[in-house]
Design a protein around this motif. Structure first.
Motif, short mmCIF file in Angstrom:
data_model
loop_
_atom_site.label_atom_id
_atom_site.label_comp_id
_atom_site.label_asym_id
_atom_site.label_seq_id
_atom_site.Cartn_x
_atom_site.Cartn_y
_atom_site.Cartn_z
N GLN A 172 -1.06 12.21 1.45
CA GLN A 172 -0.78 11.06 0.59
C GLN A 172 -0.85 9.77 1.40
O GLN A 172 -1.45 8.78 1.00
CB GLN A 172 0.61 11.23 -0.03
CG GLN A 172 0.84 10.27 -1.18
CD GLN A 172 2.31 10.23 -1.58
OE1 GLN A 172 3.07 11.14 -1.23
NE2 GLN A 172 2.70 9.19 -2.29
N TRP A 173 -0.28 9.82 2.59
CA TRP A 173 -0.28 8.64 3.48
C TRP A 173 -1.71 8.27 3.86
O TRP A 173 -2.09 7.10 3.85
CB TRP A 173 0.56 8.95 4.73
CG TRP A 173 0.71 7.78 5.64
CD1 TRP A 173 1.68 6.83 5.59
CD2 TRP A 173 -0.14 7.44 6.74
NE1 TRP A 173 1.49 5.91 6.59
CE2 TRP A 173 0.39 6.26 7.31
CE3 TRP A 173 -1.28 8.00 7.29
CZ2 TRP A 173 -0.20 5.64 8.41
CZ3 TRP A 173 -1.86 7.38 8.37
CH2 TRP A 173 -1.33 6.21 8.93
N GLU A 176 -3.49 6.66 0.98
CA GLU A 176 -3.05 5.28 0.75
C GLU A 176 -3.63 4.32 1.78
O GLU A 176 -3.86 3.15 1.51
CB GLU A 176 -1.51 5.20 0.80
CG GLU A 176 -0.85 5.76 -0.45
CD GLU A 176 0.64 6.02 -0.25
OE1 GLU A 176 1.19 5.64 0.81
OE2 GLU A 176 1.25 6.63 -1.16
N ASN A 177 -3.84 4.84 2.99
CA ASN A 177 -4.33 3.96 4.07
C ASN A 177 -5.79 4.24 4.41
O ASN A 177 -6.22 3.95 5.53
CB ASN A 177 -3.47 4.17 5.32
CG ASN A 177 -2.05 3.71 5.10
OD1 ASN A 177 -1.78 2.52 5.06
ND2 ASN A 177 -1.14 4.66 4.92
#
Ligand SMILES: [Zn+2]
Length: 390
Positions: A172-173, A176-177
């Motif tokens: 997920q991180w 997002e990035n």
């Protein structure tokens, strides 16, 4: 290292002596015991009557032997003390206990004290020791911005999940990035998807359709960059039935993949958040440990020359220490002509011939608007030199 070897040698001597003593003692005691046991049996056979004169002599002889053996053993035991104390002396001789002359208390006085506390605190945050960090903040009255803690919380949370082989928070991180990660050429997201895919395959043939579906959805953006790896990931599908562990793709199941993903995540996330990969405290301690033996070696020279402290006015150590490539943070250019490190005011300049000198050197070497390279020596216009930055 030499010091450790010297002390180690003394310890080895003591250990050898101990072993031989203990072997010797147990054989002596065992033989005395069997001797006495047999005497006892003999006496018992005589019955209730008094022992004969001959037996009395044998008995007193045996007692004499026991006494003699005990005295000998205790003397040998006393001798061991000298060997043990030699170890203590070797430690005193080989290790320095007095670091007084190489520390400089004033370096960390005043406002800098606050910096140390901050670095210690950040180290705790990094290690995920949040309650210790909070206690440290309370005790030292540190005022740490909430924003400076936040990234560590997130990093630790994701890393903890990765260590438990849970990829979801990291994925997920990474999603997002994504843009930022791509701009720093990170392979993190692809490696996370690859692990998720392998994870599915490792659960047996029943999960293969799901794995293929996963690959179709998630590998597509990475096809150009990781074509070869994706090909091999598809190839391993053939072996799922017989078990990947027995296939040429067994290394995909290795635990190293998880260790690697933790390292890749830490490195890339730290780079993205503008944090150093290693904690500043760890780097400082590492540098200190490397510098210490060298400083102790030159201690005598410093004392003879009455150097007041080891730090010069620029707060630099009097020696250079090498911590390896991972700790080289800034490229340094030293002008080969002036033998000075480049600065913002005196940056490195690339001449048209490709040689690089500092701007001060360039100005000094310029005569009547012409410059002769000190190395090749091509004549050129100093205006053509280009400033370079590392
Ligand atoms: Zn040149």
């Amino acid at each position: 290292m030499d010091a450790c070897t010297a002390v180690g040698r003394e310890i080895d001597k003591v250990l050898t002596k101990f072993t031989s003593y203990s072997d010797h003692a147990s054989t002596t005691i065992a033989s005395l015991r069997s001797n006495i046991e047999s005497l006892k049996v003999e006496i018992d056979q005589v019955g209730s009557g008094d022992i004969t004169e001959a037996q009395a002599v044998i008995l007193s002889q045996a007692l004499g032997r026991v006494k003699e053996a005990v005295t000998r053993l205790s003397t040998e035991h006393r001798d061991l003390h000298s060997s043990v104390s030699k170890v203590g002396k070797a430690i005193d001789k080989n290790f320095t206990a007095d670091f007084g002359c190489i520390s400089n208390d004033s370096v960390f006085s005043g406002k800098k004290h606050h910096l140390i506390n901050e670095v210690i605190c950040q180290h705790f945050f990094r290690e995920g020791l949040l309650d210790i960090a909070e206690e440290h903040i309370k005790e030292t009255n540190l005022s740490l911005q909430e924003e400076s803690r936040e990234p560590f919380f997130e990093l630790n949370r994701i890393l903890a999940a990765l260590k438990e082989r849970n990829l979801a928070p990291a994925l997920q991180w990474a999603e997002e990035n994504r843009d930022k990660l791509i701009s720093q050429r990170s392979t993190l997201e692809f490696k996370l998807h690859r692990l998720a895919y392998i994870n599915l395959l490792s659960q047996g043939p029943s999960r293969v359709p799901e794995a293929i579906d996963y690959a179709r959805h998630n590998f597509t953006p990475f096809v150009f960059q990781h074509e070869k790896v994706i090909q091999s990931l598809m190839g391993c599908l053939l072996y799922v039935k017989g078990g990947l562990i027995n296939s040429p793709y067994a290394d995909l199941l290795s635990c190293d993949q998880w260790t690697e993903i933790c390292d890749v995540f830490t490195r890339d996330a730290c780079a993205l958040l503008g944090l150093s990969v290693d904690s500043s405290l760890a780097v400082c301690v590492n540098a200190g440990c490397t510098a210490l033996p060298i400083l102790l070696n030159i201690k005598q020279v410093m004392q003879q020359r009455q150097v007041p402290n080891i730090w010069n006015t620029k707060e630099e150590l009097p020696i250079e220490i090498d911590l390896g490539p991972s700790s080289r943070y800034h490229s340094i250019f030293a002008c080969p002509i002036l033998r000075q490190q480049s600065t913002e005011n005196n940056p490195p300049m690339r001449l048209i011939c490709g040689h690089v000198i500092s701007r001060d050197a360039l100005n000094k070497l310029t005569t009547s608007a012409k410059l002769k390279c000190p190395y090749c020596p091509v004549e050129q216009n100093p205006q053509d030199a280009i400033q370079i930055s590392f």
